[in-house]
Design a protein around this motif. Structure first.
Motif, PDB file in Angstrom:
ATOM      1  N   PHE A 105     -26.399  -6.031  -2.733  1.00 13.99           N
ATOM      2  CA  PHE A 105     -26.994  -4.693  -2.839  1.00 13.99           C
ATOM      3  C   PHE A 105     -28.287  -4.552  -2.043  1.00 13.99           C
ATOM      4  N   ASN A 107     -30.611  -3.257   0.669  1.00 14.99           N
ATOM      5  CA  ASN A 107     -30.540  -1.903   1.234  1.00 14.99           C
ATOM      6  C   ASN A 107     -31.834  -1.599   1.983  1.00 14.99           C
ATOM      7  N   ARG A 112     -27.475   2.576   2.476  1.00 13.71           N
ATOM      8  CA  ARG A 112     -26.180   2.188   1.898  1.00 13.71           C
ATOM      9  C   ARG A 112     -25.906   3.057   0.679  1.00 13.71           C
ATOM     10  N   LYS A 113     -24.848   3.832   0.744  1.00 18.44           N
ATOM     11  CA  LYS A 113     -24.523   4.760  -0.338  1.00 18.44           C
ATOM     12  C   LYS A 113     -23.917   4.027  -1.534  1.00 18.44           C
ATOM     13  N   TRP A 114     -22.940   3.134  -1.262  1.00 17.02           N
ATOM     14  CA  TRP A 114     -22.283   2.385  -2.323  1.00 17.02           C
ATOM     15  C   TRP A 114     -22.639   0.902  -2.195  1.00 17.02           C
ATOM     16  N   THR A 116     -22.495  -3.179  -4.150  1.00 17.07           N
ATOM     17  CA  THR A 116     -21.467  -3.996  -4.812  1.00 17.07           C
ATOM     18  C   THR A 116     -22.088  -5.155  -5.586  1.00 17.07           C
ATOM     19  N   LYS A 137     -18.848  -1.526  -8.463  1.00 18.39           N
ATOM     20  CA  LYS A 137     -19.453  -0.669  -7.442  1.00 18.39           C
ATOM     21  C   LYS A 137     -20.415   0.313  -8.122  1.00 18.39           C
ATOM     22  N   PHE A 138     -21.491   0.630  -7.418  1.00 15.04           N
ATOM     23  CA  PHE A 138     -22.395   1.647  -7.963  1.00 15.04           C
ATOM     24  C   PHE A 138     -23.101   2.384  -6.839  1.00 15.04           C
ATOM     25  N   THR A 139     -23.599   3.553  -7.187  1.00 11.61           N
ATOM     26  CA  THR A 139     -24.375   4.361  -6.262  1.00 11.61           C
ATOM     27  C   THR A 139     -25.544   4.973  -7.021  1.00 11.61           C
ATOM     28  N   TYR A 140     -26.563   5.393  -6.301  1.00 16.34           N
ATOM     29  CA  TYR A 140     -27.695   6.085  -6.908  1.00 16.34           C
ATOM     30  C   TYR A 140     -27.435   7.591  -6.841  1.00 16.34           C
ATOM     31  N   ASN A 193     -16.569   2.045 -10.939  1.00 14.95           N
ATOM     32  CA  ASN A 193     -17.537   2.711 -10.069  1.00 14.95           C
ATOM     33  C   ASN A 193     -18.565   3.418 -10.948  1.00 14.95           C
ATOM     34  N   ASP A 195     -22.410   5.467 -11.577  1.00 13.27           N
ATOM     35  CA  ASP A 195     -23.643   6.110 -11.170  1.00 13.27           C
ATOM     36  C   ASP A 195     -24.774   5.347 -11.861  1.00 13.27           C
TER      37      ASP A 195
END
Length: 308
Positions: A105, A107, A112-114, A116, A137-140, A193, A195
């Motif tokens: 992760f 960044n 980086r959107k996604w 791991t 997987k995660f995203t902000y 996945n 948030d």
């Protein structure tokens, strides 16, 4: 007379500076226990398995591998995670069941959107030299597609811990101007996945980003102590409530000179191991401290409960 006075001032200043530098060097290297094999010179995460053997991962550019280290720092075993990539592996942690989590992760550019996280079994349960991972997987949610402004660059990540059924992520602040705040996000510890949920924040310092941005994290085996690592210090959090890590007592442990300290873990509830990357012949070592022996500077005491 003036020249003699200036010379005296210079010599005294030089002596004081040399003394401070020497003391700072001793503060770090008195804790050194071993030099790490050059194959893991960019060591970015460490963890002990159930047999108390030390494992390490490298930063970006390496294969998706774990390395078990001997007591002299040489490599005893390598395990390849066959369904993983090492885009930017930055930390490693484990939960109370012994599962290892590998954080891909990093960044640096906040683009980086996604991101791991790879979840594997405890290495003692891996019979061969390969394994497959469960993929998280995660995203902000805050990264909504708009350009990230300089004062919002707080989506880099190099530190996380496991508590309960969640993983807690501590950001590496790259804001301009630097505001010294590490944000804490929460995601689940299973394949899905997510948030990432923002739950808290803590300010280290605003002196200089490379001195106090967070590069690794660890929870003690009894889950009562959290440590965050930066280039010069360990931040120790105790007596917190649940996952409100910053609600209790806060102390700082001075680690001496600046090196690229990138990984930290607990050996037991009182013993901490941390490492730094090798850079131009400096670093590339593992160090040990005991919390009941090291000097701790109290930053904040937890508010006393009102008994009235």
């Amino acid at each position: 007379m003036l020249k003699k006075s200036l010379l005296t001032i210079f010599l005294v200043s030089f002596a004081i500076t040399s003394l401070l530098i020497g003391s700072s060097i001793y503060t770090l290297y008195s804790k050194k226990r071993l030099s790490v094999d050059p194959k893991v010179k960019e060591i970015s995460g460490i963890e002990f398995d159930k047999f108390n053997r030390l494992w390490a991962i490298n930063d970006s550019g390496d294969q998706p591998k774990l390395y078990r280290l001997n007591q002299d720092g040489s490599i005893a075993k390598e395990i390849l995670v066959t369904n993983a990539k090492n885009i930017d592996w930055e930390d490693m942690t484990q939960n109370k069941f012994g599962h290892f989590f590998l954080g891909d992760f990093g960044n640096n550019k906040n683009d980086r959107k996604w991101l791991t996280i790879y979840k594997i079994e405890n290495p003692i349960d891996i019979k061969g030299d390969t394994t497959e991972a469960e993929i998280i997987k995660f995203t902000y949610p805050e990264m909504d597609g708009r350009p990230i402004q300089p004062d919002q660059r707080n989506f880099d990540l190099e530190a996380f811990v496991a508590l309960g059924r969640h993983l807690y992520l501590f950001t590496k602040n790259r804001t301009e101007p630097f505001d010294g705040i590490t944000k804490v996000y929460k995601v689940g510890d299973h394949a899905a996945n997510f948030d990432a949920q923002l739950i808290d924040s803590f300010k280290t310092c605003t002196t200089m980003e490379k001195l106090c941005w967070i590069t690794s994290a660890a929870l003690s085996p009894d889950r009562t102590k959290l440590v965050l690592l930066d280039s010069t210090s360990i931040w120790l959090f105790e007596n917190f409530r649940g996952d409100k890590f910053f609600s209790g007592d806060v102390s700082r442990i001075d680690l001496g000179i600046v090196t690229q300290k990138e990984a930290i873990t607990f050996y037991d509830d009182n013993t901490i191991v941390f490492t730094d990357e090798e850079f131009k012949g400096i670093g590339g070592n593992a160090y040990v401290i005991k919390l009941d022996e090291v000097e701790k500077k109290v930053i904040r005491k937890a508010p006393q409960a009102d008994t009235n």
